[in-house]
Design a protein around this motif. Structure first.
Motif, short mmCIF file in Angstrom:
data_model
loop_
_atom_site.label_atom_id
_atom_site.label_comp_id
_atom_site.label_asym_id
_atom_site.label_seq_id
_atom_site.Cartn_x
_atom_site.Cartn_y
_atom_site.Cartn_z
N ALA A 262 0.84 -1.19 0.00
CA ALA A 262 0.00 0.00 0.00
C ALA A 262 0.88 1.25 0.00
O ALA A 262 0.60 2.22 -0.71
CB ALA A 262 -0.93 -0.02 1.21
N ALA B 92 -4.95 3.79 1.81
CA ALA B 92 -5.45 2.65 1.06
C ALA B 92 -6.95 2.76 0.81
O ALA B 92 -7.69 3.28 1.65
CB ALA B 92 -5.15 1.36 1.82
N MET C 92 -8.01 -2.62 -0.60
CA MET C 92 -6.78 -2.87 0.15
C MET C 92 -7.08 -2.97 1.63
O MET C 92 -6.44 -3.73 2.36
CB MET C 92 -5.78 -1.74 -0.08
CG MET C 92 -5.10 -1.79 -1.44
SD MET C 92 -3.81 -0.54 -1.49
CE MET C 92 -3.05 -0.89 -3.07
#
Lengths: 103, 492, 582
Positions: free
Chosen positions: C341, C438, C442
């Motif tokens: 990320a 994110a 994610m």
């Protein structure tokens, strides 16, 4: 000295074989190379004569030799045809010029 | 006289070869193509009948005057590979060779070659074996030097012809020696090998070894296999060198006795080591795709010879069966590799009117325009590298099982060596696959032409077979098992 | 039921691979959707398998000949690893939806990820040595294909080929071991092998045991084969999380754990395994301390933690090794995805250009911190409990040298973890980045994995129970009893002290600057991989120069080719005459 005929034939075949191999190793000209191949083939034929004589089977040996002659001629014809093409494309018959493919 | 239909297996291709030539001359190349495909299709019928008959009998025999033809498991394997790959190569060649000068000669010679290979598998005596072998060689000379206005193709043809002719003479001398020593030419083992027989064995090993591309007799192979038209490269690598190897293995049977079988086994193992090493190491340095594949064929001959050598050395059936299986899978995978590379060569060069060699660089980004061909080429080379779930994994496994089964430390070491070679081969196959899937297409790919369905159909069929055999290897046990037994029957 | 679930756990991801490929790169949305669907379905099957443990052969496909039977057994060890592979696999796929958005050639990416998930499930569930090797090689193939996914980057290509060649090289050990076992027993069945291993001749068992050790070391990136894993970090980060942290690299540990009951009787095997693990744990920890690439730090840390597992098996506790494997799979997947990320947000992996990202990415940084605590061994994270179990094993089995070494390793782990977390999320920003936090695709995997990191240790009881049925010598122990005995063990407190020391070391790093300066030579050696890279280079160079030398023999001159024929004839004649002329 009284050599048996079989031994003479074998001996001759070996000499022809040696001559042919020598030619194969040292000759540069493609036509001469074909001649060397022919000599080698003649060595094989003579060997068949010797073998047939030793085994008392000359008939069989002769028929085999006839076939070998045919095959040998076909190969020689193709080889010479290739030689003509090589002469046309490369302008030479020297096999040592034919080394584009290597490595 | 009732003759067994296996004779038609030989007769149909051989009889149709001149017909195809004449038809092409009189009716144009389209007729020649159609007739050639029809002949191959027709040959399938006796193949099926023969295969069924072979289930109940180990050998089928036909006598034509003095000459006897015997059809056994090994003949069947060779016939299946030759006919199957030959059909694929012929379909592939329709667009590939379209418009070439002398197209009818091409199909006629190809048909002839297929017929001669099938015949070679049926030869029941030494001299007959040589005749078929020589006929096969002659038809392949014409095919290798097919592009006779290409200097590289001519050069390859000349080298191939001269070296093969020397090999052929050596074989003849070997046969003469066997004949002179024993008075017979049958392909059965002897009891004790005399000096003359050993010398004959050496002559025949080297003679046929030229055609089977045993190192150091291999020097013609990379040239010929790389320069021939791609369909022919597939045949040469997938069937012809294997046919040479089978001829070698059958031909040495008359000189194998109690004391000499193991000795020839060791000799074959030595050639296996030489072939694997040289083939894989030199393939690393190649930049042309077809030449790289040709060197990889040397390595694969090494794997096969390893199995056969182990079988001779220890009398193991399993090792020979593994090699027979590998002969089949290598035929499929290498055929697929050469045809896929050929499809790209066609699209990138031939269709544009040039004959440039296909380099690994040219493959860059090929998957973008030719996703299917890129996939089949990847399947082929990854299979050759022995990765699962592809056929090469299973056939190498079987060879290795055979090697280890012999319970001989030397063979275990050789198995490890062969496995190391497989790993080494990844070092040249993997970059090839990488190049195919790159994002930036090469110059050649950008200007490439389309690939027609007739070229892709054989690729799809062969890839499917490579995957299926990788998952279900026992499918062809019925081919490899009898083939190995037939070979060993002549040895023991 | 079990048979169906096994078949589905392998077949669903593979079918997904095909489906994604067929969908084509022109429809990326369909590809994302299909991949997530099939991966999640596989994950459900993997979880379902946990409910039906059995040591019976539930699938048997007789193939015949030298290929034996293709068999599958859902026993405790297998199903827990299958569950890890499929569940973490589906999280990595879900994460990829955001991470790989807009990338070209998604079909190839997802196809290989799904192919990998199925193969990994097959690898741990099969009970045929042939299939074990079969799946083993498929995982290597997929790993290579995914490392080299960015084919235009020469580093990615080189890393992929290096990984493939090194793991395949080690794989020869597994190949030979499997062949020798088959030849001696006439069967590929692993259960049969374990049961009859006592009847095998000792030298045969030795060959198998050490062959498998070589294969396991290569696959699990143990010394001296560890060099491929850091270079494998060129792969897209979800792949690093899945293949190079949570699953494939565990295959080696799995093989050692699976076969340890048979191999323990081989003289020197246990010691060798423990030594390999210990040396790896220490060396890799040192390298992690001096590396500046975020993913490479995580890679070295993976190598080091795998060393802990391998050591535990060598020291005699497959349970400790497997339990640490479970913890590590969860927290390392979390760390990699978190790192992914970060990399996705700022576009670099160099920690020297990060710093202060915590404020911009609160979600990612808090989840990453959970994983980092587990890696460092701070309670109550799962990493703490399993690491303590490994350390306890070392002490309990009389391997005090291992205990000391692993304690040092734990201190180093705390040090490099602190360094990593600090350089990425805290301190002053060292480069100007507009980092975005994110997105949902994610976040879901990150939160789930963080939750797992906090809780999987609570499953110790059922876990031990499950393994007790497979591995002899594993005691059934409840989670509570386990927690009590860990917390009352003085070794635990010693370890915690060392970990605190490691963290402190980072805190006072400024004052240690002089010392660090003097150690720079050592740091350089560590950064060079302790000379193992040199060995790799030497081998590659040797092969290349051999090739160049051999290339000169292929002159293309016809007369020279004829010399080859004549020479071969003479050679063959001599060799045949060697054995005496009859």
């Amino acid at each position: 000295m009284n050599l048996p005929p079989v031994a003479i034939a074998w001996f001759g075949a070996m000499i022809l074989f040696g001559v042919g191999l020598y030619g194969l190793l040292v000759v540069r000209n493609l036509i001469k190379l074909v001649v060397a191949l022919q000599i080698l083939a003649k060595a094989a034929m003579l060997a068949f004569v010797a073998a047939g004589y030793a085994q008392q089977q000359m008939g069989l040996a002769q028929s085999m030799i006839a076939l070998i002659i045919v095959a040998d001629t076909v190969v020689a014809v193709i080889a010479l045809a290739l030689a003509v093409q090589v002469r046309r494309r490369y302008g030479t018959l020297d096999v040592r010029q034919l080394t584009a493919l290597r490595g | 006289m009732v003759v067994h239909p296996f004779l038609w297996l030989i007769l149909i291709p051989l009889a149709s070869a001149p017909l195809v030539y004449l038809a092409g001359r009189l009716g144009g190349s389209a007729v020649a193509r159609g007739l050639a495909l029809l002949a191959l299709l027709l040959t399938g019928a006796p193949l099926i009948i023969t295969a069924q008959d072979l289930i109940s009998q180990a050998t089928l025999t036909v006598a034509l005057g003095m000459v006897q033809l015997k059809f056994d498991g090994l003949s069947l394997l060779l016939a299946v590979v030759a006919l199957g790959l030959g059909a694929c190569a012929s379909v592939f060649s329709i667009p590939y060779m379209a418009g070439e000068l002398g197209e009818e000669k091409y199909y006629a010679a190809l048909l002839g070659m297929i017929g001669f290979i099938i015949g070679l598998g049926c030869a029941a005596d030494l001299f007959n074996l040589w005749v078929w072998f020589e006929a096969m060689a002659v038809s392949s000379y014409m095919l290798v030097a097919f592009y006779r206005d290409q200097p590289a193709s001519l050069e390859a043809g000349v080298k191939y012809l001269v070296q093969s002719a020397v090999g052929s003479v050596l074989v003849l001398l070997g046969i003469a020696a066997v004949f002179g020593e024993t008075g017979r030419l049958t392909l059965n083992h002897t009891t004790t090998a005399t000096t003359g027989l050993l010398a004959a064995g050496a002559l025949m090993t080297v003679g046929f070894g030229v055609k089977a591309a045993l190192v150091p007799l291999h020097t013609w192979l990379p040239d010929a296999h790389a320069q021939a038209p791609s369909g022919i490269s597939a045949m040469l690598s997938g069937v012809v060198i294997e046919a040479g190897l089978i001829a070698l293995l059958r031909a040495i049977s008359p000189v194998l006795g109690e004391d000499s079988t193991a000795r020839f086994g060791q000799l074959l193992l030595l050639f296996a080591v030489l072939n694997m090493t040289l083939g894989n190491v030199l393939a690393l340095k190649q930049t042309q795709v077809k030449r790289m594949l040709a060197f990889s064929s040397l390595g694969h001959v090494g794997y096969m010879v390893l199995g056969f050598g182990a079988a001779a050395y220890t009398g193991q059936l399993a090792a020979a069966q593994g090699s027979m299986f590998h002969l089949l899978t290598h035929g499929l995978m290498k055929g697929l590799a050469f045809l896929s590379a050929g499809a790209l060569l066609y699209a990138l060069y031939v269709a544009n009117g040039t004959h440039g060699p296909l380099t690994v660089q040219d493959l860059n980004g090929a998957s973008q325009r030719y996703p299917l061909v890129a996939l089949t080429l990847s399947v082929a080379v990854l299979g050759l590298a022995g990765l699962p779930p592809l056929a090469g994994f299973m056939s190498k496994w079987q060879i290795f099982v055979g090697g280890v089964q012999a319970d001989d430390p030397l063979l275990v070491v050789l198995v490890v060596f062969a496995a190391l070679n497989s790993v080494l081969s990844l070092a040249y196959y993997a970059p090839l696959v990488n190049a195919l899937y790159r994002r930036v297409p090469s110059e050649a790919v950008q200007h490439g032409k389309a690939v027609s369905w007739a070229m892709m159909a054989p690729l799809v069929i062969l890839s499917a077979l490579v995957v299926v055999l990788g998952v279900w290897p026992a499918l062809v046990d019925g081919l490899s098992g009898p083939a190995a037994r037939a070979l060993l029957a002549g040895w023991q | 039921m079990a048979a169906l679930l096994i078949a589905l756990a392998i077949a669903l991801p593979w079918a997904g691979a095909l489906a994604v490929w067929v969908a084509g790169d022109r429809r990326p949305r369909a590809q994302h959707g299909l991949a997530v669907f099939f991966a999640a379905a596989g994950g459900l099957c993997g979880l379902g398998l946990l409910g039906v443990p059995s040591s019976e052969t539930v699938i048997r496909v007789p193939v015949g000949g030298v290929f034996g039977d293709f068999t599958f057994v859902p026993d405790g060890l297998g199903i827990f690893l299958a569950a890890i592979a499929t569940v973490i696999g589906s999280m990595a796929v879900l994460f990829s939806v955001e991470y790989m958005k807009g990338e070209a050639q998604l079909g190839r990416y997802y196809a290989f990820v799904l192919l990998f998930i199925g193969a990994m499930a097959g690898l741990v569930l099969t009970s045929s040595l042939l299939l074990l090797f079969f799946f083993w090689e498929i995982t290597a193939l997929t790993s290579y294909a995914l490392i080299s996914f960015h084919n235009d980057d020469p580093k990615a290509v080189a890393g992929g080929i290096k990984a493939l060649v090194i793991t395949q090289l080690g794989g020869i050990g597994l190949l030979v071991g499997a062949l020798v076992a088959y030849v001696n027993l006439g069967s590929y069945d692993i259960g049969l092998f374990l049961a009859r291993s006592h009847s095998l001749p000792p030298q045969v068992l030795t060959v198998i045991a050490f062959g498998f050790l070589v294969a396991a070391a290569a696959k699990s990136a143990q010394v001296p084969f560890h060099t491929w894993l850091p270079d494998a970090m060129e792969a897209p980060t979800p792949v690093s999380a899945l293949i190079h942290a949570a699953t494939m690299v565990n295959a080696g540990v799995y093989v050692l754990a699976r076969f340890s009951p048979a191999f323990e009787q081989v003289a020197g095997w246990s010691t060798a395994v423990a030594l390999v693990g210990m040396v790896t744990a220490l060396l890799a920890a040192c390298m992690a301390v001096v590396t500046d690439d975020l993913k490479r730090v995580l890679a070295y840390s993976t190598v080091s933690q795998l060393g802990y597992m391998v050591f535990a098996i060598g020291a005699g506790s497959a349970l400790a090794g497997s339990f640490h494997l479970l913890s590590h799979a969860v927290f390392k997947a979390l760390l990699f995805l978190g790192a992914g990320a970060v990399i996705h947000a700022i576009g670099t992996r160099d920690m020297r250009q990060m710093g202060g990202l915590g404020r911009q990415m609160p979600w990612v940084s808090s989840m990453f911190l959970v994983g980092a605590c587990a890696l460092a061994g701070i309670p109550p994270m799962n990493g703490f409990w399993s690491k303590e179990l490994v350390l306890e094993t070392a002490l309990g089995h009389g391997a005090w040298w291992g205990f000391v070494a692993l304690l040092v390793g734990a201190g180093l782990t705390a040090l490099y973890t602190a360094r990593m977390v600090w350089s990425v999320f805290f301190g002053a920003p060292r480069a100007h980045h507009h980092a975005h936090d994110a997105g949902p695709a994610m976040r879901i995997p990150l939160v789930l994995l963080a939750f797992g990191t906090l809780t999987t240790w609570l499953l110790f009881g059922p876990f031990a129970h499950m393994l007790a049925e497979v591995l002899p010598g594993v005691h059934d122990e409840s989670t509570l009893a386990f927690a009590v005995h860990v917390m009352t063990d003085p070794a635990t407190w010693l370890a915690m002290g060392i970990v605190a020391g490691g963290l402190l070391l980072w805190h006072i790093r400024a004052r240690l600057a002089a010392l660090v300066g003097r150690l720079s030579l050592a740091a350089q050696v560590a950064a060079e991989g302790f000379g193992f890279e040199t060995v790799n280079r030497f081998v590659t160079q040797a092969v290349r120069s051999t090739a160049t030398a051999l290339q000169r023999t292929q002159t293309g001159d016809l007369s020279w080719n004829a010399v080859g024929i004549v020479g071969a004839l003479i050679l063959v004649l001599i060799l045949l005459a060697w054995g005496g002329i009859p």
